[in-house]
Design an enzyme around this catalytic site. Sequence first.
Site, PDB file in Angstrom:
ATOM      1  N   HIS A 221       0.755  -1.439   0.131  1.00  0.00           N
ATOM      2  CA  HIS A 221       0.237   0.272   0.382  1.00  0.00           C
ATOM      3  C   HIS A 221       0.939   1.560  -0.321  1.00  0.00           C
ATOM      4  O   HIS A 221       0.516   2.389   0.536  1.00  0.00           O
ATOM      5  CB  HIS A 221      -0.604  -0.212   1.152  1.00  0.00           C
ATOM      6  CG  HIS A 221      -1.799  -1.201   1.663  1.00  0.00           C
ATOM      7  ND1 HIS A 221      -1.666  -2.925   2.100  1.00  0.00           N
ATOM      8  CD2 HIS A 221      -2.711  -1.035   1.240  1.00  0.00           C
ATOM      9  CE1 HIS A 221      -2.318  -3.448   2.057  1.00  0.00           C
ATOM     10  NE2 HIS A 221      -3.162  -3.254   1.255  1.00  0.00           N
ATOM     11  N   ASP A 408      -8.007   5.495   1.280  1.00  0.00           N
ATOM     12  CA  ASP A 408      -9.035   4.815   1.326  1.00  0.00           C
ATOM     13  C   ASP A 408      -9.657   5.716   2.252  1.00  0.00           C
ATOM     14  O   ASP A 408     -10.656   5.094   2.179  1.00  0.00           O
ATOM     15  CB  ASP A 408      -8.582   3.016   1.021  1.00  0.00           C
ATOM     16  CG  ASP A 408      -8.683   3.270   2.713  1.00  0.00           C
ATOM     17  OD1 ASP A 408      -7.276   3.208   3.497  1.00  0.00           O
ATOM     18  OD2 ASP A 408      -8.232   1.533   3.239  1.00  0.00           O
ATOM     19  N   GLY A 412     -14.069   5.127   2.341  1.00  0.00           N
ATOM     20  CA  GLY A 412     -14.294   4.376   3.588  1.00  0.00           C
ATOM     21  C   GLY A 412     -15.683   4.548   4.035  1.00  0.00           C
ATOM     22  O   GLY A 412     -16.448   4.227   4.016  1.00  0.00           O
ATOM     23  N   SER A 452     -11.845   1.366   9.885  1.00  0.00           N
ATOM     24  CA  SER A 452     -12.379   2.481   9.795  1.00  0.00           C
ATOM     25  C   SER A 452     -13.692   1.656  10.287  1.00  0.00           C
ATOM     26  O   SER A 452     -14.982   2.695  10.747  1.00  0.00           O
ATOM     27  CB  SER A 452     -12.627   3.278   8.959  1.00  0.00           C
ATOM     28  OG  SER A 452     -11.212   4.004   8.833  1.00  0.00           O
ATOM     29  N   GLY A 493      -9.577  -2.341  20.017  1.00  0.00           N
ATOM     30  CA  GLY A 493      -8.595  -1.396  19.429  1.00  0.00           C
ATOM     31  C   GLY A 493      -7.095  -1.240  20.311  1.00  0.00           C
ATOM     32  O   GLY A 493      -6.182  -1.848  19.563  1.00  0.00           O
ATOM     33  N   ARG A 548      -1.244   1.903   8.937  1.00  0.00           N
ATOM     34  CA  ARG A 548      -0.561   1.579   8.351  1.00  0.00           C
ATOM     35  C   ARG A 548       0.841   2.888   8.335  1.00  0.00           C
ATOM     36  O   ARG A 548       1.982   2.461   8.172  1.00  0.00           O
ATOM     37  CB  ARG A 548      -0.529   1.858   6.631  1.00  0.00           C
ATOM     38  CG  ARG A 548      -1.789   0.545   6.564  1.00  0.00           C
ATOM     39  CD  ARG A 548      -2.206   0.414   5.031  1.00  0.00           C
ATOM     40  NE  ARG A 548      -3.284  -0.852   4.786  1.00  0.00           N
ATOM     41  CZ  ARG A 548      -4.682  -0.564   4.214  1.00  0.00           C
ATOM     42  NH1 ARG A 548      -4.765  -0.014   3.781  1.00  0.00           N
ATOM     43  NH2 ARG A 548      -5.165  -2.462   4.164  1.00  0.00           N
ATOM     44  N   GLY A 563      -8.640   9.575  10.731  1.00  0.00           N
ATOM     45  CA  GLY A 563      -9.489   8.997  11.223  1.00  0.00           C
ATOM     46  C   GLY A 563     -10.247  10.108  12.670  1.00  0.00           C
ATOM     47  O   GLY A 563     -11.181  10.673  12.583  1.00  0.00           O
TER      48      GLY A 563
END
Length: 583
Positions: A221, A408, A412, A452, A493, A548, A563
């Site tokens: 990615h 992304d 998303g 997400s 998380g 990432r 986020g």
Amino acid sequence: MSTKKILNKDVSNVVEESLTGYLMAYRKYYKKIGEYNAFKYRGHRKDKVAMVIGGGSGHEPLFTGYCGAGLADAVACGNICASPNPELITMAAKEVDQGKGVLFVYGNYAGDNLNFDMAEEMCRAEGIKTAHVREWDDFASAPKERITDRRGIAGDVYTIKIAGAACDAGLDLEEVVRITEKARDNTNTIGLATSPGTLPGNDKPTFEIADDEMEFGMGLHGEPGIERTKMMPCSDMVERMYNELMAEMGLKEGDEIAVLVNGLGSTPLLELNLVYYELYKRMHRDGMKVYDAEVKTYCTCMEMGGFSITFLKLDEELKTYYDAPCYSPYYAKGSFAGVAADTQDEEEDEPEFDESDVEPAKIKRSKEGVLEELNAEDTRNMLLYIADKIIASKPYLTEVDSAIGDGDHGIGMAGGMQKAKKKLLNMQGEENAYHLFETAGQAMLMSMGGASGVIFGSLYLAGAKGMDPKGTITADDLAKMEKKSLDAIQERGGAQVGDKTMVDALAPAVDALAANAGKGLLEMLKAAEEAARCGMEDTKKYVAKFGRAKSLLERAIGHQDAGATSVYLIFQGMREFVEGAID
């Protein structure tokens, strides 16, 4: 110059459309599972451990190409570069479960780990025994002492191959896991990138690199690798990568290995075969025994340029499963009879796609001026307003995420909000305000995929779930609900303030809600919005601990987290709706 792509005008359904094309072409082998982006192998054997694989789309032929005889029984497909959601994974598992247990095999990424973990919980709640093996062959992504932080790339191919053979051999779930982990732990990969890929719907590539540059160890990615350097001859590239592999695996003369040379998307076979030519000379020189070798495109990221080299160190036990025959349209070994089903008498499935978007919502408020509380219809309209706000912010969120992620996040979030919006538009007259939050969160959780999907779905869902029905939400109710959501997100998380995640904006916003609930709904939301903004700005100072961006280390400093940006926009939307500033 932007990359030319063969896409339809509306790219929001590219995964569904592409998958349907694949399943139509190979319908004698595969059958779609309901209306999910998942499918199963028609001829999968009975009375054995079932294997489900999956991950983000855009890496084809991974994962869709490794389902078939002697391989996976089913595949769960996520959105582009985002993991499949828990419901999709669970439905795939239920479809192929034979009562012997289900093994999940997938790449070691935060979103995949969260979603597959939730799917396992859902399966176990229905009496299905499960286990998982996470692929982490990319040794450039973390040192040995942090092996569980390593990413999964082309080594997935070998792990899936051997796991499929172990399942078909009739072994019990515990033994299948042992064999699969043994294969995973004897597999290592190093990649080299020469040019980026571009995700459908994004104007910018996943990373930037000069025409005369390349990068050793870069992830699929665009995650940073070991070193960026000037282009060099193929022989020098292979020399560096071969030496890294030999040192990492401690290989010596006489060791037997299987070798996989993989193109990352746009590298032609002529060049990949040249890579193997240079690689073979070095293996022969050092007395390595090449048990098997394959040169092709196995694991990609759109039109990304470059290649990877994977070594699997073999012993007699692993060779037994490696040699077992298997077949799919993209990967085969040995001979395997009866791999195709007779579908002549079966009715042709008509492709059905959800509409890519919904009509813009007409936002209504129960009165002019400031709202002191939210009745159910106000709640529904507020959530619709926030959804429109996030959808409109897609380019901005994509730009923010592209700086340190794969770009992304905007896609998303916009997609998840579209799904939530569709549900909310059909809920006019709902009297329970909490149920509106819960439904919107569930729609996001089950459609977004990736980390997400779990996290932002929980932002609405976790706080509202289990609450006694209420027709009106007060400032205090909203504060308590978001505190409950924050607790669930952190428990799931593990992120804390300072880790460069959405928690950096959410945690101070929740604190501000609690501290200002007695001042009324608007003043409370003003304080929460400002706290979220400050938390978002603070992420520019942090090194990422999750996602990432964590492999960027200090290079992530100076960039805000995508986020956290979405959290700020959500609280801003709440405040705007309550204040009446929505024009």
